[in-house]
Design an enzyme around this catalytic site. Sequence first.
Site, PDB file in Angstrom:
ATOM      1  N   ARG A 214       2.646  72.992  62.617  1.00 13.41           N
ATOM      2  CA  ARG A 214       3.110  72.130  61.544  1.00 13.41           C
ATOM      3  C   ARG A 214       3.355  72.944  60.287  1.00 13.41           C
ATOM      4  NH1 ARG A 214       5.634  69.116  59.257  1.00 13.41           N
ATOM      5  NH2 ARG A 214       6.813  69.357  61.162  1.00 13.41           N
ATOM      6  N   THR A 215       4.306  73.831  60.341  1.00 12.22           N
ATOM      7  CA  THR A 215       4.736  74.547  59.148  1.00 12.22           C
ATOM      8  C   THR A 215       5.716  73.656  58.404  1.00 12.22           C
ATOM      9  OG1 THR A 215       6.290  75.577  60.679  1.00 12.22           O
ATOM     10  CG2 THR A 215       4.451  76.917  59.931  1.00 12.22           C
TER      11      THR A 215
ATOM     12  N   CYS C  42       4.643  73.750  68.397  1.00 17.71           N
ATOM     13  CA  CYS C  42       5.292  72.449  68.412  1.00 17.71           C
ATOM     14  C   CYS C  42       5.373  71.931  66.990  1.00 17.71           C
ATOM     15  CB  CYS C  42       4.500  71.476  69.284  1.00 17.71           C
ATOM     16  SG  CYS C  42       5.225  69.839  69.366  1.00 17.71           S
ATOM     17  N   TRP C  43       6.571  71.605  66.542  1.00 18.08           N
ATOM     18  CA  TRP C  43       6.753  71.165  65.166  1.00 18.08           C
ATOM     19  C   TRP C  43       6.624  69.647  65.051  1.00 18.08           C
ATOM     20  CZ3 TRP C  43      11.816  70.886  61.896  1.00 18.08           C
ATOM     21  CH2 TRP C  43      11.561  71.188  60.558  1.00 18.08           C
ATOM     22  N   GLU C  44       6.436  68.980  66.171  1.00 14.80           N
ATOM     23  CA  GLU C  44       6.434  67.519  66.205  1.00 14.80           C
ATOM     24  C   GLU C  44       7.773  66.986  65.718  1.00 14.80           C
ATOM     25  OE1 GLU C  44       1.717  66.415  65.767  1.00 14.80           O
ATOM     26  OE2 GLU C  44       3.017  66.089  64.032  1.00 14.80           O
TER      27      GLU C  44
END
Lengths: 619, 266, 156
Positions: A214-215, C42-44
């Site tokens: 989550r960057t 994973c960036w969602e």
Amino acid sequence: MASHKTHYEDCDVLVVGGGMAGTGATFEARHWGRDLKIICVEKANIDRSGAVAQGLYAINCYMGMQWGENQPEDHVRYARNDLMGMVREDLGYDMARHVDSTVHMFDEWGLPMMKNEKTGRYLREGKWQIMIHGESYKPIVAEAAKKSADKIYNRIMITHLLMDEEKENRIGGAVGFNMRTGHFHVFRAKTVIVAAGGASHIFKPRAVGEGMGRTWYAPWSNGSAYALPIAVGAKMTQMENRIVLCRFKDGYGPVGAYFLHLKTYTQNANGENYEKKWYDQTKELVGEYIDHHPTPTCLRNHAFIQETMAGGGPIHMVTTEAFQDPHLETVGWENFLGMTVGQAVVWASQNIDPKYTNPELTTSEPYVMGSHATCSGAWVSGPEDLSPPEYFWGYNRMLTVDGLFGAGDTVGGSAHKFSSGSFTEGRLAAKAAVKYIQDQKAEGIKVTDKQCNNFKEAVYKPLETYTVAQNEITGGTVSPSYISPIQGLQRLQRIMDEYVGGIATNYMTNANMLKRGLELLAWLEEDLEKVGAEDLHQLMRAWELKHRALTSQCVTEHTMFREETRWPGYYYRGDHMKLDDDNWHCLTVSRRDPKTGKFSLEKVPVYHIVDENEKKKAS
Amino acid sequence: MMSTNPFSALAENIPSVFIQGFVLFMLLLIFFGTVIQMIHHKNLTYFFRNAKKAKLSAEKKLGAGERAAIIAKTVVHDIATTAELGAGKRRVAHVLGMWGTILFWIASVVMIFCYTSIDVETPTLWPMMWHIGAIMTCIGGYWFWLFLRVDVLAEAHPWYRIIKADLFVLTLLACATTGLAWSYTQSLNLENRWDDKVFLILYIISNLALFGGVYWSKFAHMFYKPGAAIQKNLAEADGSRDNLPPLAEAPKQFGLGIKREQPKHY
Amino acid sequence: MSTFVYMTRCDGCGHCVDICPSDIMHIDENIRRAVNIEPNFCWECYSCVKACPNHAIDVRGYADFAPMGHSVRVRREEEKGTISWKIKFRNGTTKDFVSPITTKPWGEFIPKLAEADKPNQEEINSQRLYTEPEGLNIDGELPAVPKDSFKKGVYY
């Protein structure tokens, strides 16, 4: 899948990267080059690749010239102010005068733009931003690129640019590998437009487990935009200008709509408006820049950081008032769903309903990119009618290597482009690239098999390294003879975090720390000769790491060179804790010698082509 | 060949009771393989726990009649036509293979239990069904194996790469292929030529591998998938819908975008 | 946050493998179904979630900071031009949202530039881009700045 067959392709315009800038370049190139062969090569799948994969809820760069809302010079003043004076005003003006036609095309293509019910105009979120339902923003622009291109290659990572062997300092194309088939691809091209990703994950992120993903900026932006030109000796600019963002905690969800549309505001844990407290201290640091309106982004960050360090945290966004209005509540949630779904997930998991709870904010780890409130990237020529002589060498958006063009995060000095501006910059680069070809500048390019084969060997080496090294150990991930991509990445992130101004030091660095950082980065560069990849996916990760490492060296060199604290809130030079307009009101430009690997840096003058003006009232 | 019952010729050399015993043994293998897998993985526990949890977010309670109707519709439409695979080659291949196998097995059981004694003539229906079933299985199965497997189509693995997931489809294809080969060579009356018995032996081994491998293969998914399809349709009907939002109330007027293309962009 | 795939719903179609911008959705070798091989990349972004025809993919917030028991699910309906979201908090609160994703049939109003009018030499030599200056909806030409107003290295 194990075969490393080589494919050759000749083309006129090669676009590296199929994001906003790449799709813009691919699309526009066809208009100016009807008979040219136009190819776009994308690391993932062009329908959802790049930073706009999940969509956007606002287009943050739209002048609204048709309604007299803004003129390009207003945007230049805005970007200049936000970057503490350090922008390429010619590039910014050029982008701003064209961006409206880009946005109008998006509207025509089917992108849902919210409208102001009273005026019929695009609904403004703020002075520069208009609101959209942009979940399918990327698929829409990808379709435009597909209609223009001769071919779009997906799942091919470009690892190196090729140089012409006939004429010095001229581009010859690019090479890369397909991460599905394993094949090697050689693209011999008359012009190359680099429109790849900027750099996330070069500084250690706040979350280090699963949460690493989550960057704020996409994790697949691995700095190819920088590493590819740096490696061939193109000049770079403002690479020290990394960006830190103040966003919602953990999810890094966007705050723009909150501040501008919902009119929410921040306060510290004691309910105080803390920004005023830090006025005097900031004035000591940067002088009258703190009095500019709007307050530059970095200075707002600075107040946040100081307040947190002084014990005033956690800092919150006061939403409980605004969210009572059901329309604003919908906007507040849809803002995430169309742009950063992860933030909605965080709030759902922690029972945060902004109607009843004021959510927490945080400052992020640093990122290096070129299209936001920051402008790191390649040093490019501007357009003929807008650029002073030092900024112009023949073709708009051309780097200091002939025939090599850039757009989007690749290009330095043109800040606040965002999505629409990056697409626009792609269009500008494409037109110039086509003109370059039509001016016969790309004749007689020679690329030998030897150059290609040398790269081929280098590209697949990590696979061999891994296989051979496995013979030494029984199993597992610990080996004295190779490192895996994740191991190398975590080491890189720690080096940058601890020495080059990451969160570990609250963005503080100095010459001694930077020197040590360069030392450690040099050892990492050596060790990356021994990175091992288990399969094609890991091979891609290995090359992402190599691009990140090279970008990081450039960033560190630039940070060392600029001896002042120009952007407190982005980073601090502890040994030069002041903004120094007398000596440093200029841009920094570097070049890495491809033969020796040494960086040399210079100061370059900032030209102000737009003067300061009293605020004009929007009609 | 297609109208000859291969088992009756076989029963001339091997007592039919042994052949029938083999079939019963295969059924036992299916039973034990599936039951042991269920116990080991606790998948029934999961299934019913999940159904209970889903019931909590149900928007309405379904009556017994409603449930029966949904289950019936699921069996007739979703399961019989493998609706989950949507429109396209995968569905056609699966339907061919699935019905081919069902026909193949039914015909095998009927012929083995009813038509292996010397004095009984086999009605042409059963051997035809057996052979056609085997051919359908081969068409659907080889098509899937060579071209449609997702690791081949979307991940660019070569068709000859074998993974654990291939156990079921490969042993099934082996049964159908060796079965047909056996029927063919047997009909040639080769009289103890070297290849007279080869395919019979391979057919027997294939069956042992297929039914013996139930614990490790995707065999039991033919029971789980129908269960899952029924659960899904019931959840859609009672509003729990696995926490998915409902279908939007809007007309279909925009055509297809990304979804118009195959998942093969490399 | 990371994606995961429901065993009962995935049928191995490969759309998620094809679309993932991070190249982390791949096919498991034991069951030939999709699986997220690298949750920490994973960036969602929900690209795979939206692409799955069977709604077999879901997201569980990153284990670093997301407590369990939440659900954010989506239904992207291209033909209707809509995207629908259902958010469920850990404490059971639900929120539903529906938004448009297009205003026009997909691709129909995107031009094939090879078939559009060719630019003349004057346009090629100018600073104008495709559709300009009409596409800017302003009266007159593309804006510019006279070069005699440039100031070097002076700051304001």
